[in-house]
Design an enzyme around this catalytic site. Structure first.
Site, mmCIF file in Angstrom:
data_model
loop_
_atom_site.group_PDB
_atom_site.id
_atom_site.type_symbol
_atom_site.label_atom_id
_atom_site.label_comp_id
_atom_site.label_asym_id
_atom_site.label_seq_id
_atom_site.Cartn_x
_atom_site.Cartn_y
_atom_site.Cartn_z
ATOM 1 N N CYS A 149 7.671 -9.858 3.994
ATOM 2 C CA CYS A 149 6.853 -10.341 2.870
ATOM 3 C C CYS A 149 7.250 -11.758 2.465
ATOM 4 O O CYS A 149 6.390 -12.647 2.389
ATOM 5 C CB CYS A 149 6.950 -9.368 1.702
HETATM 6 N N1 LIG Z 1 7.371 -2.969 0.238
HETATM 7 C C1 LIG Z 1 7.041 -4.161 0.743
HETATM 8 O O1 LIG Z 1 6.606 -5.075 0.025
HETATM 9 C C2 LIG Z 1 7.195 -4.405 2.222
HETATM 10 C C3 LIG Z 1 6.668 -5.593 2.743
HETATM 11 C C4 LIG Z 1 6.788 -5.866 4.120
HETATM 12 C C5 LIG Z 1 7.446 -4.954 4.932
HETATM 13 N N2 LIG Z 1 7.980 -3.819 4.401
HETATM 14 C C6 LIG Z 1 8.650 -2.898 5.331
HETATM 15 O O2 LIG Z 1 7.735 -1.829 5.604
HETATM 16 C C7 LIG Z 1 8.448 -0.587 5.778
HETATM 17 C C8 LIG Z 1 7.930 0.406 4.738
HETATM 18 O O3 LIG Z 1 8.155 -0.138 3.437
HETATM 19 P P1 LIG Z 1 7.717 0.630 2.107
HETATM 20 O O4 LIG Z 1 7.950 -0.321 1.005
HETATM 21 O O5 LIG Z 1 6.380 1.242 2.298
HETATM 22 O O6 LIG Z 1 8.841 1.790 2.078
HETATM 23 P P2 LIG Z 1 8.875 3.127 1.189
HETATM 24 O O7 LIG Z 1 7.991 2.944 0.004
HETATM 25 O O8 LIG Z 1 10.312 3.424 0.976
HETATM 26 O O9 LIG Z 1 8.239 4.227 2.173
HETATM 27 C C9 LIG Z 1 8.865 4.681 3.338
HETATM 28 C C10 LIG Z 1 8.023 5.750 4.022
HETATM 29 O O10 LIG Z 1 8.701 6.145 5.222
HETATM 30 C C11 LIG Z 1 9.006 7.549 5.151
HETATM 31 N N3 LIG Z 1 10.363 7.695 5.690
HETATM 32 C C12 LIG Z 1 11.503 7.115 5.205
HETATM 33 N N4 LIG Z 1 12.545 7.415 6.004
HETATM 34 C C13 LIG Z 1 12.054 8.201 6.997
HETATM 35 C C14 LIG Z 1 12.641 8.839 8.128
HETATM 36 N N5 LIG Z 1 13.958 8.712 8.393
HETATM 37 N N6 LIG Z 1 11.839 9.575 8.947
HETATM 38 C C15 LIG Z 1 10.523 9.709 8.677
HETATM 39 N N7 LIG Z 1 9.912 9.135 7.614
HETATM 40 C C16 LIG Z 1 10.679 8.394 6.795
HETATM 41 C C17 LIG Z 1 8.889 7.947 3.699
HETATM 42 O O11 LIG Z 1 8.463 9.309 3.694
HETATM 43 P P3 LIG Z 1 8.792 10.393 2.540
HETATM 44 O O12 LIG Z 1 7.445 10.772 1.950
HETATM 45 O O13 LIG Z 1 9.407 11.523 3.251
HETATM 46 O O14 LIG Z 1 9.694 9.709 1.551
HETATM 47 C C18 LIG Z 1 7.790 7.008 3.208
HETATM 48 O O15 LIG Z 1 6.519 7.531 3.533
HETATM 49 C C19 LIG Z 1 9.934 -0.928 5.613
HETATM 50 O O16 LIG Z 1 10.508 -1.147 6.871
HETATM 51 C C20 LIG Z 1 9.907 -2.233 4.798
HETATM 52 O O17 LIG Z 1 11.044 -3.038 5.019
HETATM 53 C C21 LIG Z 1 7.842 -3.521 3.071
#
Ligand SMILES: NC(=O)c1ccc[n+]([C@@H]2O[C@H](COP(=O)([O-])OP(=O)(O)OC[C@H]3O[C@@H](n4cnc5c(N)ncnc54)[C@H](OP(=O)(O)O)[C@@H]3O)[C@@H](O)[C@H]2O)c1
Length: 347
Positions: A149
């Protein structure tokens, strides 16, 4: 019509992918995963999707993904992503990974800033998914490392100025402010309302993991090694990133604001999602909230001979999920803007 899986559909980026792809005319979502909520209907745990889908969340199972999907978005944390993505890639799926696992060509750089990479052989297969810079490579890629981001706004702003030799590469300072959703949806003390509300602080000064991602793209643009000072901040908003960048103008570089803006405008005049603000107008996060846009403004300060560039994106959209859909559109030969034309939600 392609069959798409959203892996990690209950996180902030997964939720945005659900919202965008449920209305995408060329996509059928065939699978969405969650470990905590497997077996539950999406609209039971996310009522904003009531009436929009009957999908039931499934546990992550690589064989189910490869049998039900042609295309997968991985919204998993880094390190988890690489293991699963490698499996889907081997079975021929097209994949956009939103984590950092496929953003670097160098396993050494990844290991230095993250952890050792367990699938380094895949790094050379992945394309960095910033369409404005790598559109042609993305069109023929099977695997995309979707940008971080913070890097998205910073790279889009600085690359044209480095390519035009307008700024001194050694002088770049990047100061970013992000909304709290940038940290994801899992609970932590740092993202509690009482910690974040009515407060504003810097974190990971000089050591944030997005530093090498920005540096590698600026280095390519400058044709010389670029080392930056990067300071991220957390601000009490749900979403949005405002990045302010400072760089010295080259001796023969621009000496007024109009000349800086012309370089940026020439670079992006045909881009549907990067908008250069007219002189006197500076970007605001609210003006890109909910959209796939990056707004960039600039000012030349004659007193210091510095160029100040300001970029605004929605971290969950151009900084993550809508950029991922833009990449999917390119990879699948769809119109690049398909499903992404929403304007900002204002106020
Ligand atoms: N947030 C941002 O602004 C942003 C921007 C760019 C990139 N990213 C990247 O995009 C990715 C997702 O970010 P997010 O903000 O959406 O994260 P998040 O809100 O923490 O969501 C993570 C998701 O992955 C699942 N999960 C977590 N650990 C897992 C595992 N070991 N096995 C299977 N499922 C698992 C969770 O499922 P449950 O329902 O089981 O919890 C949830 O659905 C990350 O790598 C992050 O660095 C994020």
């Amino acid at each position: 019509m392609i069959k798409v899986g959203i892996i990690g559909a209950t996180g902030y980026t997964g939720i945005e992918l659900l919202r965008l792809l449920l209305r995408h005319p060329q996509v059928q979502i065939t699978l969405a995963t969650s470990e905590k909520h497997a077996g539950k209907r999406i609209d039971n745990i996310l009522p904003s999707f009531s009436g929009a889908t009957d999908l039931v969340l499934e546990e992550l199972n690589d064989d189910a993904i490869t049998s039900k999907c042609d295309f997968a978005f991985s919204c998993l944390p880094h390190q988890s992503a690489m293991k699963h993505v490698a499996h889907w890639y081997a079975k021929g799926l097209k994949v956009v990974d939103l984590s950092a696992d496929f953003r670097f060509a160098s396993a050494e750089t990844y290991a230095q800033w993250y952890e050792p990479h367990s699938k380094p052989e895949l790094l050379s297969k992945a394309v960095y998914g910033l369409p404005e810079l790598y559109r042609d490579q993305i069109k023929s890629a099977q695997l995309i490392g979707n940008p971080g981001c913070y890097p998205t706004g910073a790279i889009l702003s600085l690359v044209p100025l480095l390519k035009a030799e307008a700024i001194i590469a050694e002088s770049i300072i990047i100061d970013s402010k992000s909304g709290v959703s940038g940290a994801g949806r899992s609970a932590s003390v740092d993202s509690l309302f009482s910690e974040v509300n009515d407060s504003f602080h810097a974190y990971k000064v000089g050591k944030h993991r997005h530093t090498p991602e920005i540096e590698k793209e600026l280095t390519k643009a400058a044709g010389q090694s670029v080392v930056i000072s990067f300071t991220p901040h957390l601000v009490p908003m749900d979403r949005g990133i405002l990045t302010t960048m400072y760089a010295q103008s080259q001796p023969n570089g621009p000496k007024d604001t109009a000349s800086v803006l012309k370089i940026l405008h020439d670079a992006y005049k045909n881009e549907p999602f990067v908008k250069i603000m007219p002189e006197g107008i500076l970007p605001k996060t609210k003006e890109v909230r909910g959209s796939n846009r990056c707004h960039i403004g600039a000012v030349y300060d004659p007193r210091t001979n510095r160029i100040v560039i300001i970029a605004a994106i929605d971290n969950l959209l151009k900084g993550a999920s809508s950029q991922a859909v833009q990449n999917m559109n390119l990879m699948c030969g769809f119109e690049e803007t398909m499903g992404l034309q929403a304007l900002a939600l204002l106020p």
